[in-house]
Each structure stands twice: as structure tokens, then as C-alpha cells.
Write an enzyme that holds these catalytic residues in place. Structure first.
Site, PDB file in Angstrom:
ATOM      1  N   ARG A  49      50.265 112.023 105.295  1.00 50.82           N
ATOM      2  CA  ARG A  49      49.614 112.442 106.538  1.00 50.82           C
ATOM      3  C   ARG A  49      49.392 113.950 106.633  1.00 50.82           C
ATOM      4  O   ARG A  49      48.621 114.396 107.485  1.00 50.82           O
ATOM      5  CB  ARG A  49      50.429 111.944 107.743  1.00 50.82           C
ATOM      6  CG  ARG A  49      50.719 110.447 107.745  1.00 50.82           C
ATOM      7  CD  ARG A  49      49.457 109.591 107.701  1.00 50.82           C
ATOM      8  NE  ARG A  49      49.768 108.164 107.778  1.00 50.82           N
ATOM      9  CZ  ARG A  49      48.852 107.211 107.818  1.00 50.82           C
ATOM     10  NH1 ARG A  49      47.564 107.507 107.796  1.00 50.82           N
ATOM     11  NH2 ARG A  49      49.194 105.945 107.862  1.00 50.82           N
TER      12      ARG A  49
ATOM     13  N   HIS B 163      57.852 110.678 102.623  1.00 52.71           N
ATOM     14  CA  HIS B 163      56.725 109.830 102.174  1.00 52.71           C
ATOM     15  C   HIS B 163      55.560 109.889 103.179  1.00 52.71           C
ATOM     16  O   HIS B 163      54.407 110.133 102.801  1.00 52.71           O
ATOM     17  CB  HIS B 163      57.203 108.389 102.002  1.00 52.71           C
ATOM     18  CG  HIS B 163      56.090 107.425 101.746  1.00 52.71           C
ATOM     19  ND1 HIS B 163      55.422 107.348 100.538  1.00 52.71           N
ATOM     20  CD2 HIS B 163      55.493 106.503 102.559  1.00 52.71           C
ATOM     21  CE1 HIS B 163      54.471 106.423 100.616  1.00 52.71           C
ATOM     22  NE2 HIS B 163      54.496 105.904 101.835  1.00 52.71           N
TER      23      HIS B 163
ATOM     24  N   GLN C  41      55.169 102.939 124.370  1.00 51.55           N
ATOM     25  CA  GLN C  41      54.838 102.635 125.777  1.00 51.55           C
ATOM     26  C   GLN C  41      53.966 101.369 125.829  1.00 51.55           C
ATOM     27  O   GLN C  41      52.978 101.268 125.106  1.00 51.55           O
ATOM     28  CB  GLN C  41      54.054 103.825 126.322  1.00 51.55           C
ATOM     29  CG  GLN C  41      53.696 103.733 127.777  1.00 51.55           C
ATOM     30  CD  GLN C  41      52.872 104.946 128.187  1.00 51.55           C
ATOM     31  OE1 GLN C  41      51.965 105.375 127.461  1.00 51.55           O
ATOM     32  NE2 GLN C  41      53.171 105.502 129.327  1.00 51.55           N
TER      33      GLN C  41
ATOM     34  N   HIS D 196      53.373 102.384 108.943  1.00 50.79           N
ATOM     35  CA  HIS D 196      54.526 102.686 108.071  1.00 50.79           C
ATOM     36  C   HIS D 196      55.649 101.725 108.421  1.00 50.79           C
ATOM     37  O   HIS D 196      55.993 101.556 109.597  1.00 50.79           O
ATOM     38  CB  HIS D 196      54.947 104.146 108.244  1.00 50.79           C
ATOM     39  CG  HIS D 196      53.911 105.090 107.737  1.00 50.79           C
ATOM     40  ND1 HIS D 196      53.710 105.305 106.392  1.00 50.79           N
ATOM     41  CD2 HIS D 196      52.981 105.840 108.374  1.00 50.79           C
ATOM     42  CE1 HIS D 196      52.700 106.153 106.219  1.00 50.79           C
ATOM     43  NE2 HIS D 196      52.234 106.493 107.418  1.00 50.79           N
TER      44      HIS D 196
ATOM     45  N   VAL E 266      52.064 103.325 113.084  1.00 51.00           N
ATOM     46  CA  VAL E 266      52.960 102.161 112.994  1.00 51.00           C
ATOM     47  C   VAL E 266      52.666 101.279 111.779  1.00 51.00           C
ATOM     48  O   VAL E 266      53.329 100.272 111.580  1.00 51.00           O
ATOM     49  CB  VAL E 266      52.959 101.327 114.307  1.00 51.00           C
ATOM     50  CG1 VAL E 266      53.384 102.161 115.485  1.00 51.00           C
ATOM     51  CG2 VAL E 266      51.608 100.662 114.565  1.00 51.00           C
TER      52      VAL E 266
ATOM     53  N   ASN F 201      64.325 107.720 108.410  1.00 53.77           N
ATOM     54  CA  ASN F 201      65.227 108.409 107.478  1.00 53.77           C
ATOM     55  C   ASN F 201      64.421 109.459 106.707  1.00 53.77           C
ATOM     56  O   ASN F 201      63.178 109.457 106.734  1.00 53.77           O
ATOM     57  CB  ASN F 201      65.996 107.419 106.584  1.00 53.77           C
ATOM     58  CG  ASN F 201      65.109 106.688 105.594  1.00 53.77           C
ATOM     59  OD1 ASN F 201      64.281 107.297 104.925  1.00 53.77           O
ATOM     60  ND2 ASN F 201      65.288 105.374 105.496  1.00 53.77           N
TER      61      ASN F 201
HETATM   62  C1  LIG Z   1      44.242 108.760 104.210  1.00 60.49           C
HETATM   63  C2  LIG Z   1      44.591 107.323 104.549  1.00 60.49           C
HETATM   64  C3  LIG Z   1      43.588 106.403 104.757  1.00 60.49           C
HETATM   65  C4  LIG Z   1      43.910 105.077 105.073  1.00 60.49           C
HETATM   66  N1  LIG Z   1      42.895 104.184 105.283  1.00 60.49           N
HETATM   67  C5  LIG Z   1      43.187 102.904 105.589  1.00 60.49           C
HETATM   68  C6  LIG Z   1      42.149 101.935 105.815  1.00 60.49           C
HETATM   69  O1  LIG Z   1      40.973 102.253 105.745  1.00 60.49           O
HETATM   70  N2  LIG Z   1      42.503 100.667 106.137  1.00 60.49           N
HETATM   71  C7  LIG Z   1      43.815 100.278 106.229  1.00 60.49           C
HETATM   72  O2  LIG Z   1      44.088  99.104 106.491  1.00 60.49           O
HETATM   73  N3  LIG Z   1      44.820 101.168 106.022  1.00 60.49           N
HETATM   74  C8  LIG Z   1      44.545 102.458 105.715  1.00 60.49           C
HETATM   75  N4  LIG Z   1      45.570 103.341 105.517  1.00 60.49           N
HETATM   76  C9  LIG Z   1      46.963 102.880 105.672  1.00 60.49           C
HETATM   77  C10 LIG Z   1      47.655 102.648 104.322  1.00 60.49           C
HETATM   78  O3  LIG Z   1      47.000 101.648 103.588  1.00 60.49           O
HETATM   79  C11 LIG Z   1      49.130 102.247 104.529  1.00 60.49           C
HETATM   80  O4  LIG Z   1      49.192 100.998 105.193  1.00 60.49           O
HETATM   81  C12 LIG Z   1      49.886 103.250 105.362  1.00 60.49           C
HETATM   82  O5  LIG Z   1      49.619 104.554 104.933  1.00 60.49           O
HETATM   83  C13 LIG Z   1      51.390 102.959 105.249  1.00 60.49           C
HETATM   84  O6  LIG Z   1      51.886 103.511 104.052  1.00 60.49           O
HETATM   85  P1  LIG Z   1      52.726 102.711 102.981  1.00 60.49           P
HETATM   86  O7  LIG Z   1      52.014 101.497 102.518  1.00 60.49           O
HETATM   87  O8  LIG Z   1      53.130 103.693 101.946  1.00 60.49           O
HETATM   88  O9  LIG Z   1      53.917 102.079 103.824  1.00 60.49           O
HETATM   89  P2  LIG Z   1      55.383 102.517 104.205  1.00 60.49           P
HETATM   90  O10 LIG Z   1      55.900 101.512 105.119  1.00 60.49           O
HETATM   91  O11 LIG Z   1      55.403 103.950 104.665  1.00 60.49           O
HETATM   92  O12 LIG Z   1      56.182 102.306 102.886  1.00 60.49           O
HETATM   93  C14 LIG Z   1      56.732 103.291 102.072  1.00 60.49           C
HETATM   94  C15 LIG Z   1      56.745 102.783 100.664  1.00 60.49           C
HETATM   95  O13 LIG Z   1      57.648 101.687 100.558  1.00 60.49           O
HETATM   96  C16 LIG Z   1      57.134 100.734  99.654  1.00 60.49           C
HETATM   97  N5  LIG Z   1      56.901  99.475 100.410  1.00 60.49           N
HETATM   98  C17 LIG Z   1      56.848  99.328 101.766  1.00 60.49           C
HETATM   99  N6  LIG Z   1      56.656  98.058 102.088  1.00 60.49           N
HETATM  100  C18 LIG Z   1      56.553  97.377 100.926  1.00 60.49           C
HETATM  101  C19 LIG Z   1      56.320  96.023 100.603  1.00 60.49           C
HETATM  102  N7  LIG Z   1      56.144  95.094 101.538  1.00 60.49           N
HETATM  103  N8  LIG Z   1      56.269  95.674  99.318  1.00 60.49           N
HETATM  104  C20 LIG Z   1      56.446  96.572  98.341  1.00 60.49           C
HETATM  105  N9  LIG Z   1      56.657  97.909  98.573  1.00 60.49           N
HETATM  106  C21 LIG Z   1      56.714  98.279  99.853  1.00 60.49           C
HETATM  107  C22 LIG Z   1      55.841 101.280  99.087  1.00 60.49           C
HETATM  108  O14 LIG Z   1      56.124 101.986  97.899  1.00 60.49           O
HETATM  109  C23 LIG Z   1      55.397 102.247 100.163  1.00 60.49           C
HETATM  110  O15 LIG Z   1      54.550 103.278  99.698  1.00 60.49           O
HETATM  111  C24 LIG Z   1      45.277 104.664 105.194  1.00 60.49           C
HETATM  112  C25 LIG Z   1      46.284 105.611 104.976  1.00 60.49           C
HETATM  113  C26 LIG Z   1      45.961 106.926 104.663  1.00 60.49           C
HETATM  114  C27 LIG Z   1      47.085 107.928 104.452  1.00 60.49           C
END
Ligand SMILES: Cc1cc2nc3c(=O)[nH]c(=O)nc-3n(C[C@H](O)[C@H](O)[C@H](O)COP(=O)(O)OP(=O)(O)OC[C@H]3O[C@@H](n4cnc5c(N)ncnc54)[C@H](O)[C@@H]3O)c2cc1C
Length: 294
Positions: free
Chosen positions: A213, A208, A132, A123, A121, A202
Site C-alpha cells: 500500500r 506486508h 462502524q 488483508h 479489509v 502483527n
Molecule cells: C495495487 C493493488 C491493486 C489491486 N487490485 C485488485 C483488483 O483489481 N481486484 C481485486 O479483487 N483485488 C485487488 N487487489 C487486492 C489484492 O488482490 C489482495 O487481495 C490484497 O492486496 C490482500 O493482500 P494479500 O493477498 O497479500 O492478503 P493478506 O491477507 O494480506 O495475506 C498476506 C499473505 O499471506 C499469505 N496468505 C494469506 N491468505 C492466504 C491463503 N488463503 N492461502 C495462501 N496464502 C495466503 C499470502 O502470501 C499473502 O500475500 C489489489 C491490491 C493492490 C495492492
């Protein structure tokens, strides 16, 4: 259900799969007791409408035809399917991502741990979740996830782990019986507690999320989840499913700093690619030619 009532990651009597390389063990070979089902759309809808919708979005950008005409012709088989796929692939590969935001997929995700759901969540863009509730559901037989490192590790540690989990779930039941509200009793739940979600995303967001993942650096349980997601998409459209891959595949290189040693060999690490480019640039310079700088 308790930790013991779900299938072990490695069925008894079988030896654990041997690791072939430095890549983390593929969780896809294990039954983790989780399930992913594509609720919507079915194969017929995807075949009849999804590719035409995406094609219409792509072609509208480059055509004098109006979107209604393009869509009607695409649904009626008026375009060569191979040419439709070629245009869609080129548009996706060139990063024109809005074209694939027009189609969505809804999944039922069951039996995953709260450890996984907390990651999922995170993302935000292009994806919706419903999960749930631990406030409104009274878990009479809460199920938990047993990580394979614990299942296959020191039996004494596994026993302690199971005692802790069973103790926490037992205390939860006691608190409910004593009148503690579920929303407070749940504070004792472990991260291992299983949960169910509905996820609608979508195609752009799905590609992405899958990129992050399906990467071998992702945590094993969420990686397995996305292997199951990919399987579901393949079952309705091998063409659309082919875009779900670790992020290094479309990038052409790995950008994970923990893979600088290239123990995961799917793609060369960025540092090595840039190093090779620098060598090539130096050789060109020595020959009197300038290459563009990275
Ligand atoms: C291997 C791995 C390890 C991780 N370890 C940690 C950890 O230790 N601690 C932790 O807190 N998190 C961790 N994360 C989570 C990570 O930091 C992201 O929060 C998570 O993967 C969601 O991806 P996303 O930021 O691409 O967001 P998504 O919501 O999937 O967004 C998709 C894309 O939209 C754009 N976007 C979305 N929202 C915004 C916004 N507000 N402003 C500008 N652009 C935006 C960005 O380009 C983003 O990449 C980890 C993730 C992975 C895959």
C-alpha cells in the site's frame, strides 16, 4: 457532515502541488480529512518490551539460553541495543517472518471512504478489523470523501458530483424518516461515504500491507492511510518504523507490471534487472565462465 463540510484536498487560494515526475502525486501533502492514531502500545511499552520480545524470538532459535532468560536480560538492558537491532534486522531481511508475529499494533482509523475500507479489509492474515456498522448507525450527517481529481478538475463536473452525493445522502435521510430500516436505506450510500475502523495487526502483516500500500501503484487514499500508519509507528519506534516501506525497497527491484517503463524510479524494474543479469551471464559465457541461471 456533507462533502462540503470537510476541508478541501487543496485549500482555496493555493495552487495544486506540481507533479515533479511520472510518479502519482503524493497524497501525503493533502489534508484528506482522515486520521490514524496508534491506540496501543505507547512508546514506553514498545521501547521496554517489543524489541525484547522480538529479540527473544530471534535469539531462541540460535541459543542454548531459555527464552525466559533471554527476555529478562533484554528487558533489563543486558544486551547491546545495537546488536539486538542487528540480529532482528538480519532475521527479518532473511524472511524469518514468524519472529515478528509476536508483537501487535492497534490503530484507530477514522474518516476514510468505503472505497478505502473495502480494499483494506481484503488483508486476511495476521490482521483484525472492526468497522462502524451501516446497519446499526443512523447517519444523521454522513460525511464523504472528495477525490482531488474531482476537486481540482472541471468545476461543472465537481458541481454535478456534489449534487449526486448530496442527493444520495438526502434520499437516505428521507427513507429513514419514512421508516425504511437503516440496513436498507444504506443501499443508496456512495463509495465516497466515510467510515471508521479499528485495526489490529502483527508486525509481519503490517510490513506486508505497507509494502503493497506504500507502493506508488497503490490507490492514493490507501497509500495516504499507510503513510499515516508509518508515521504512527515511527513515533513509537523509528527502528520498527524503518521496516515499513514500499515492497520494492526490501526486494531490491519493482515487480509491478505497470511500471515496466520505470516511471516510478524507486527501484529498477524486474525485467531490466533480469535483462542486465542475462547480459552479464552472456559476457561471462563468452569469457569461458558460467554464471548461475536466474
Ligand atoms: C495495487 C493493488 C491493486 C489491486 N487490485 C485488485 C483488483 O483489481 N481486484 C481485486 O479483487 N483485488 C485487488 N487487489 C487486492 C489484492 O488482490 C489482495 O487481495 C490484497 O492486496 C490482500 O493482500 P494479500 O493477498 O497479500 O492478503 P493478506 O491477507 O494480506 O495475506 C498476506 C499473505 O499471506 C499469505 N496468505 C494469506 N491468505 C492466504 C491463503 N488463503 N492461502 C495462501 N496464502 C495466503 C499470502 O502470501 C499473502 O500475500 C489489489 C491490491 C493492490 C495492492
Amino acid at each position: 457532515m456533507t462533502a462540503q463540510s470537510l476541508p478541501d484536498p487543496v485549500p482555496s487560494g493555493q495552487s495544486p502541488a506540481r507533479e515533479k515526475s511520472g510518479i502519482p502525486k503524493n497524497p501525503g501533502r493533502r489534508d484528506l480529512g482522515m486520521k490514524v492514531s496508534l491506540l496501543f502500545p505507547d512508546r514506553e511499552i514498545v521501547e521496554k518490551f517489543y524489541v525484547p520480545v522480538i529479540y527473544t524470538a530471534c535469539r531462541t532459535c540460535y541459543s542454548e539460553e531459555v527464552p525466559e532468560e533471554i527476555f529478562a536480560k533484554a528487558v533489563d538492558g543486558g544486551y547491546d541495543p545495537a546488536k539486538m537491532q542487528k540480529l532482528i534486522s538480519s532475521v527479518i531481511e532473511s524472511g524469518h517472518g514468524s519472529t515478528i508475529e509476536h508483537v501487535v499494533f492497534t490503530f484507530a482509523i477514522t474518516g476514510v471512504s468505503r472505497t478505502l475500507s473495502h480494499q483494506l479489509v481484503r488483508h486476511r492474515a495476521g490482521v483484525a478489523f472492526d468497522q462502524q456498522s451501516q446497519r446499526y448507525v443512523k447517519f444523521k450527517g454522513a460525511a464523504t470523501m472528495l477525490p482531488h481529481s474531482i476537486a481540482e478538475g472541471d468545476p461543472a463536473l465537481r458541481e454535478k458530483y456534489e449534487e449526486q452525493i448530496d442527493g444520495a445522502l438526502g434520499l437516505y435521510g428521507e427513507m429513514l424518516e419514512a421508516g425504511v430500516p437503516g440496513e436498507d436505506a444504506r443501499f443508496v450510500f456512495p463509495n465516497a461515504a466515510r467510515t471508521n475502523l479499528v485495526m489490529t495487526t502483527n508486525l509481519r502483516a503490517l510490513i506486508h500491507m505497507s509494502g503493497l500500500r506504500l507502493c506508488t501503484m497503490a490507490q492514493w487514499e490507501i497509500r495516504r492511510l499507510f503513510q499515516l500508519v508509518r508515521h504512527e509507528i515511527f513515533s513509537v519506534s523509528p527502528f520498527l518504523g524503518s521496516f515499513l516501506a514500499p515492497k520494492c525497497v526490501p526486494l531490491g527491484y519493482c515487480d509491478e507490471f505497470k511500471n515496466r517503463d520505470e516511471h516510478c524510479p524507486i527501484r529498477p524494474h524486474k525485467d531490466n534487472v533480469l535483462g542486465a543479469w542475462a547480459e552479464k551471464a552472456a559476457a561471462a559465457r563468452a569469457g569461458g565462465r558460467e554464471l548461475p541461471q536466474a
